[in-house]
Structure formats: structure tokens, C-alpha cells
Write a protein that holds these residues in place. Sequence first.
Motif, PDB file in Angstrom:
ATOM      1  N   ALA A  72      40.002  36.798  39.541  1.00 14.43           N
ATOM      2  CA  ALA A  72      38.791  36.244  38.760  1.00 14.43           C
ATOM      3  C   ALA A  72      37.576  35.806  39.605  1.00 14.43           C
ATOM      4  CB  ALA A  72      39.113  34.803  37.985  1.00 14.43           C
ATOM      5  N   VAL A  73      37.703  35.464  40.906  1.00 16.07           N
ATOM      6  CA  VAL A  73      36.868  35.667  41.847  1.00 16.07           C
ATOM      7  C   VAL A  73      35.994  36.891  42.006  1.00 16.07           C
ATOM      8  CG1 VAL A  73      36.285  35.124  44.277  1.00 16.07           C
ATOM      9  CG2 VAL A  73      37.825  33.567  43.045  1.00 16.07           C
ATOM     10  N   MET A  74      36.714  37.733  42.309  1.00 15.58           N
ATOM     11  CA  MET A  74      36.264  39.313  42.398  1.00 15.58           C
ATOM     12  C   MET A  74      35.427  39.715  41.197  1.00 15.58           C
ATOM     13  SD  MET A  74      38.981  41.198  44.694  1.00 15.58           S
ATOM     14  CE  MET A  74      40.201  41.146  43.598  1.00 15.58           C
ATOM     15  N   ARG A  75      35.933  39.603  39.947  1.00 11.50           N
ATOM     16  CA  ARG A  75      35.156  39.839  38.712  1.00 11.50           C
ATOM     17  C   ARG A  75      33.889  39.254  38.713  1.00 11.50           C
ATOM     18  NH1 ARG A  75      39.404  39.504  35.817  1.00 11.50           N
ATOM     19  NH2 ARG A  75      39.000  37.366  35.188  1.00 11.50           N
ATOM     20  N   GLU A  76      33.993  37.870  38.973  1.00  9.86           N
ATOM     21  CA  GLU A  76      32.750  37.071  38.771  1.00  9.86           C
ATOM     22  C   GLU A  76      31.751  37.652  39.869  1.00  9.86           C
ATOM     23  OE1 GLU A  76      30.075  34.168  37.186  1.00  9.86           O
ATOM     24  OE2 GLU A  76      32.032  35.215  36.531  1.00  9.86           O
ATOM     25  N   ALA A  77      32.165  37.673  41.001  1.00 10.96           N
ATOM     26  CA  ALA A  77      31.226  38.190  42.239  1.00 10.96           C
ATOM     27  C   ALA A  77      30.383  39.793  41.545  1.00 10.96           C
ATOM     28  CB  ALA A  77      31.879  38.436  43.464  1.00 10.96           C
ATOM     29  N   ALA A  78      31.352  40.640  41.071  1.00  7.40           N
ATOM     30  CA  ALA A  78      30.947  41.726  40.923  1.00  7.40           C
ATOM     31  C   ALA A  78      29.801  41.717  39.546  1.00  7.40           C
ATOM     32  CB  ALA A  78      31.834  42.676  40.418  1.00  7.40           C
ATOM     33  N   ILE A 108      32.656  40.693  49.451  1.00  4.92           N
ATOM     34  CA  ILE A 108      33.172  40.348  50.980  1.00  4.92           C
ATOM     35  C   ILE A 108      32.500  38.606  50.890  1.00  4.92           C
ATOM     36  CG2 ILE A 108      32.427  40.460  53.425  1.00  4.92           C
ATOM     37  CD1 ILE A 108      32.093  43.228  53.139  1.00  4.92           C
ATOM     38  N   ALA A 109      31.306  38.239  50.378  1.00  2.00           N
ATOM     39  CA  ALA A 109      30.952  36.915  50.409  1.00  2.00           C
ATOM     40  C   ALA A 109      31.946  35.939  49.647  1.00  2.00           C
ATOM     41  CB  ALA A 109      29.576  36.899  50.015  1.00  2.00           C
ATOM     42  N   ALA A 110      32.209  36.338  48.462  1.00  4.92           N
ATOM     43  CA  ALA A 110      32.871  35.627  47.561  1.00  4.92           C
ATOM     44  C   ALA A 110      34.306  35.704  48.178  1.00  4.92           C
ATOM     45  CB  ALA A 110      33.086  36.430  46.142  1.00  4.92           C
ATOM     46  N   LEU A 111      35.025  36.614  48.746  1.00  4.38           N
ATOM     47  CA  LEU A 111      36.401  36.600  49.262  1.00  4.38           C
ATOM     48  C   LEU A 111      36.532  35.485  50.571  1.00  4.38           C
ATOM     49  CD1 LEU A 111      37.410  40.050  49.122  1.00  4.38           C
ATOM     50  CD2 LEU A 111      38.128  38.206  47.601  1.00  4.38           C
ATOM     51  N   ARG A 112      35.312  35.576  51.192  1.00  2.00           N
ATOM     52  CA  ARG A 112      35.360  34.911  52.603  1.00  2.00           C
ATOM     53  C   ARG A 112      35.111  33.252  51.968  1.00  2.00           C
ATOM     54  NH1 ARG A 112      31.119  38.214  56.366  1.00  2.00           N
ATOM     55  NH2 ARG A 112      32.998  39.658  57.318  1.00  2.00           N
ATOM     56  N   ALA A 113      34.476  33.251  50.914  1.00  2.00           N
ATOM     57  CA  ALA A 113      34.269  31.510  50.427  1.00  2.00           C
ATOM     58  C   ALA A 113      35.479  31.306  49.882  1.00  2.00           C
ATOM     59  CB  ALA A 113      33.160  31.624  49.339  1.00  2.00           C
ATOM     60  N   ALA A 114      36.158  32.061  49.120  1.00  2.00           N
ATOM     61  CA  ALA A 114      37.544  31.619  48.870  1.00  2.00           C
ATOM     62  C   ALA A 114      38.699  31.500  49.915  1.00  2.00           C
ATOM     63  CB  ALA A 114      37.929  32.665  47.571  1.00  2.00           C
ATOM     64  N   ARG A 115      38.284  31.788  51.156  1.00  2.00           N
ATOM     65  CA  ARG A 115      39.040  31.685  52.254  1.00  2.00           C
ATOM     66  C   ARG A 115      40.152  32.520  52.198  1.00  2.00           C
ATOM     67  NH1 ARG A 115      37.978  27.322  55.499  1.00  2.00           N
ATOM     68  NH2 ARG A 115      36.921  25.616  54.330  1.00  2.00           N
ATOM     69  N   VAL A 116      39.922  33.709  51.465  1.00  2.00           N
ATOM     70  CA  VAL A 116      40.787  34.870  51.844  1.00  2.00           C
ATOM     71  C   VAL A 116      40.605  35.665  52.699  1.00  2.00           C
ATOM     72  CG1 VAL A 116      41.719  37.171  50.559  1.00  2.00           C
ATOM     73  CG2 VAL A 116      40.820  34.907  49.125  1.00  2.00           C
ATOM     74  N   THR A 117      41.868  35.952  53.555  1.00  2.00           N
ATOM     75  CA  THR A 117      41.804  36.789  54.832  1.00  2.00           C
ATOM     76  C   THR A 117      41.568  38.330  54.523  1.00  2.00           C
ATOM     77  OG1 THR A 117      43.236  35.145  55.837  1.00  2.00           O
ATOM     78  CG2 THR A 117      43.049  37.389  56.903  1.00  2.00           C
ATOM     79  N   ALA A 151      32.296  43.645  33.875  1.00  2.12           N
ATOM     80  CA  ALA A 151      33.008  43.868  35.100  1.00  2.12           C
ATOM     81  C   ALA A 151      34.594  43.746  34.765  1.00  2.12           C
ATOM     82  CB  ALA A 151      32.484  43.403  36.433  1.00  2.12           C
ATOM     83  N   SER A 152      35.406  44.408  35.661  1.00  2.00           N
ATOM     84  CA  SER A 152      37.026  44.062  35.401  1.00  2.00           C
ATOM     85  C   SER A 152      37.525  44.501  36.645  1.00  2.00           C
ATOM     86  CB  SER A 152      37.583  45.332  34.243  1.00  2.00           C
ATOM     87  OG  SER A 152      37.135  46.609  34.634  1.00  2.00           O
ATOM     88  N   VAL A 153      38.762  43.903  36.794  1.00  3.31           N
ATOM     89  CA  VAL A 153      39.446  44.049  38.268  1.00  3.31           C
ATOM     90  C   VAL A 153      40.820  44.549  37.822  1.00  3.31           C
ATOM     91  CG1 VAL A 153      40.378  42.756  40.363  1.00  3.31           C
ATOM     92  CG2 VAL A 153      37.978  42.063  39.381  1.00  3.31           C
ATOM     93  N   HIS A 154      41.499  45.408  38.452  1.00  3.47           N
ATOM     94  CA  HIS A 154      43.101  46.054  37.992  1.00  3.47           C
ATOM     95  C   HIS A 154      43.658  46.153  39.393  1.00  3.47           C
ATOM     96  CE1 HIS A 154      41.609  46.753  33.908  1.00  3.47           C
ATOM     97  NE2 HIS A 154      40.579  47.259  34.429  1.00  3.47           N
ATOM     98  N   TYR A 213      49.502  40.185  50.639  1.00  3.29           N
ATOM     99  CA  TYR A 213      50.568  39.776  49.565  1.00  3.29           C
ATOM    100  C   TYR A 213      50.293  38.205  49.354  1.00  3.29           C
ATOM    101  CZ  TYR A 213      52.741  44.355  48.647  1.00  3.29           C
ATOM    102  OH  TYR A 213      53.221  45.315  48.160  1.00  3.29           O
ATOM    103  N   GLY A 214      49.891  37.415  50.304  1.00  8.34           N
ATOM    104  CA  GLY A 214      49.874  35.824  50.346  1.00  8.34           C
ATOM    105  C   GLY A 214      48.680  35.345  49.258  1.00  8.34           C
ATOM    106  N   ILE A 215      48.154  36.069  48.817  1.00  8.14           N
ATOM    107  CA  ILE A 215      46.896  35.502  47.841  1.00  8.14           C
ATOM    108  C   ILE A 215      47.611  35.086  46.426  1.00  8.14           C
ATOM    109  CG2 ILE A 215      45.119  37.070  49.226  1.00  8.14           C
ATOM    110  CD1 ILE A 215      45.135  38.632  46.442  1.00  8.14           C
ATOM    111  N   ASP A 216      46.732  34.383  45.545  1.00  7.36           N
ATOM    112  CA  ASP A 216      47.037  34.106  44.230  1.00  7.36           C
ATOM    113  C   ASP A 216      46.290  35.308  43.481  1.00  7.36           C
ATOM    114  OD1 ASP A 216      47.024  33.315  41.448  1.00  7.36           O
ATOM    115  OD2 ASP A 216      46.655  31.298  42.200  1.00  7.36           O
ATOM    116  N   ILE A 217      47.116  36.218  42.772  1.00  8.81           N
ATOM    117  CA  ILE A 217      46.384  37.398  42.472  1.00  8.81           C
ATOM    118  C   ILE A 217      45.802  37.178  41.262  1.00  8.81           C
ATOM    119  CG2 ILE A 217      47.075  39.650  40.947  1.00  8.81           C
ATOM    120  CD1 ILE A 217      49.511  39.607  42.726  1.00  8.81           C
ATOM    121  N   ASP A 218      45.629  36.071  40.302  1.00  6.84           N
ATOM    122  CA  ASP A 218      45.086  35.979  39.139  1.00  6.84           C
ATOM    123  C   ASP A 218      43.891  35.090  39.483  1.00  6.84           C
ATOM    124  OD1 ASP A 218      46.835  37.140  37.427  1.00  6.84           O
ATOM    125  OD2 ASP A 218      47.823  35.153  37.041  1.00  6.84           O
ATOM    126  N   ALA A 219      43.716  34.211  40.361  1.00  4.54           N
ATOM    127  CA  ALA A 219      42.640  33.524  40.789  1.00  4.54           C
ATOM    128  C   ALA A 219      41.917  34.235  41.445  1.00  4.54           C
ATOM    129  CB  ALA A 219      43.102  32.336  41.683  1.00  4.54           C
TER     130      ALA A 219
END
Length: 427
Positions: A345-351, A402-411, A363-366, A336-342
Motif C-alpha cells: 500500500a505504501v509503494m502504491r500510494e507513493a507511485a 525510495i523516499a516512501a520506503l525509507r520513511a516506512a523504515r524498510v531496509t 497505480a498497482s503493486v504485484h 522477507y521481514g516486511i509486512d507485504i500488504d502494508a
Amino acid sequence: MHTHLTFSTPRRAVWLLLVMLACQALMPAGSAAQESVATVRLDGRALFRIGPDDALEPRPRARQIERQLAAVLETPQGITRARISPSETENEGLQISVAGRPLLVVSPADAEANGLTLDKLAREWAAIIDRALATAVKRRDSDRGRFVTPVQSSVETAFARLLESAINIIPRVLAALLVLLLFWGLATAVRALMRKLVSRLANDLTVENLVRQVSYYAVWLLGIMVAASAFGLEPSTLATGLGLTSLALGFALKDILSNFVSGLLILTLRPFQLGDQIIIGETEGSVERIELRATQIRTYDGRRVLVPNAETFTSRVTNNTAAPVRRGKVVCMLGYGIDIDAISAVMREAAQQTTGVLATPEASVHLIDLGESQLVFDVQFWCDSRRSDFVATASEVRKSLIAALRAARVTLPDEARQNVVLHTPKA
């Protein structure tokens, strides 16, 4: 590699029809294969050959004469020479009788068939009967002869009739088999010709398969009809025989006919084509062949499965490759501690940047669910609909996320991690 195989139903149906034709050809009176003449025998020895009369076919007529001769031999001391007299039942016929017992009536048709006049044929047959009866009486002039002769004559008659039937039937069987062999070659040639023509006119494997199979079995059906004619069956008699047995055949071949009709409908309506990847019940794989009895599917682990067409036609079929593209998705669970919109966008771009993912649709993220400790995201993308490409692309999308989330320092979620709250007791 496991293979599910069954006998080829069309070939089995061909042999079933051939057995029916043979059985019908060997039927007694009333069959189209009834012999035009039959041999009259006494003690296993042939006397003469006789044709039909107004009441009986050749074989029953010959058996009737043989029974009359056997009855005459029961009282050998009363046997007299054969007597010829005008027939009481047939105006132009001559009756041959022995010891007051009528044996047969020589008809004008018999005389015409033997190329003799009526009187001459009657005298010739009467002389043959006299000689045969004289020989038969001599063979029974002792107690031993009266016992042995009937047994011996029965055996000789049985073998003689068997040989006569073989001589009459074997040429027709060989002729029918030769016709079937020729039509097998013709059907194979027609199938190859149809394959070339259809491949040039319409580049459609399903249409080609339909035309090839229909033309192949149409030639086979024509060949069976010609073979039946060569065997000695008239088309009208064959149709009557098949009509009489249609009810029994309907029950016996219900599943075969159901699969056959379903196969024609599948090839005509084309809910799927050769090469499509489909799901039928618990079976999933690529369509290799669509036959008139079953659909052949190659599963993804290399097994070959034959699904009956009746089951295929009436079941729910999922065609994964009906469209050239297919949508895939990957589920991500984040805290829950993440910035949902940001992060969305990271996940959509990675996909979208993953190899194998199509540029359009994008691609889309929901956000699809709010868990107790995690946010559930649905990352959707589009790729080639074939399973090999779909599975490989989905795997690459997971790696990119996985690579994009790690680069964005998302746990990333860790099921092994637990939050422990210490409760300090009050003093």
C-alpha cells in the motif's frame, strides 16, 4: 551529429527516364526521333538533302547514295555524265546513274518535298552530282591526293555530321529542358496548394504528406511525357520503347519500385503518423517524414536515419505513441521481514502521488517473484506515452518509492552486505 543520407530516389528516377528518352531519341532507323531528311555528302561536302523512300529511312538512304558515289570514284577514268532514265522499280520515279551504276531514284515524294517537278529535280540533282564528281576527281589526280583526300573527307564528313546532329538535337533538348523547368515550377506550386487545401480540410499530417507527394510526382510524370513529345518522341513509340525495356528496368529498379509501392501503402494504410515514436529493428525514434522511398526517423540522440519503405513495411514496427497513455513499471526487491500488504500500500500510494503519473488507470503493486533472499515487487503506473515524459516519470517514481520506503523504515537491499556464520569447532 551523424546523418544517414542517400540520393533522392524520385529525382534519380526522373533523370534515369530522361537519359532513356535521350538514348531512344538518338537511336538509328526505327526510332521516333529519326530525321525526316538527311544530307548526302561527297568528300565531306553537302550535295543535297533527301527524304525517305519506300524501303529506307532518310539517313540509310543517304549513306547508300554516298557508298555508290565512292564506288564510282574508284575508277575515275570511266566516269561519265549523270544519266536520267525511268526507274525500273518505281513507276513514276526517275533513276540517276553514272557510268552504268545506279545512284538513286528520284521519287514524286522527293519532288513534292523540294517544291519542284520530278524532271526538274532530277536534272538539278544530276547536275550537282556531275560537279561534285568532277571536283572529287581533281582532288585525286595525284598519288598524294588519292591518299590524303579520303582521310580528309572522312574527317570533314564526321565533323559535318556531328554539327548537323547538334543543330537538329540541341533545340529539341533545350525545348525538353524548358518543359521540365516549367513543370518543376508547376509541381512545386501544386504541392504548396495541396498543402494549404489539405491542412484546412483535414488536420492530418500523414494525409497531407500523401496528397502532396502524389500530386507532385503526378505533375512530374505529365511533365516528362510532354518533354518527351517536345524532344520528338511520339507517345506510342515511347510506350513501345519502355515496353521493350520493361524487363531490364524491372530488375534494375526492383528495389526502387518496391520502396515506392511500400511508401504508397504506408501513406495509405497509416500504421504510424508523423510525430509518432516507433521502433523498427534496431532503430528507435520519432517519425519526421514519410517519403515515397524511405521513412525518416530522428533518433533520441539526435541522429537522422532513413529506413527504406520496403524494410519498414515488411518489418515488425512498434508504435510507442499509438495510444496517448502508456504503462510503465519499476521493479523493487525487498527483504522477507516486511509486512507485504502494508508495504504494498505504501509503494502504491507513493507511485500514484508522483508527478506525471495519471490518476486513471490507478497505480498497482504485484508480488511477482520469491527470490532466495528477497521479495520481488512490480510497481506499475500509467503516464504519457511519449518517451521524454515516460522516462522522466519513471525516474520520479523510483525517487518516490525510495523516499516512501525509507520513511516506512524498510531496509533497502544492499548487495555489499554479507551474512557471515561462524562455526565453532567442537572440543
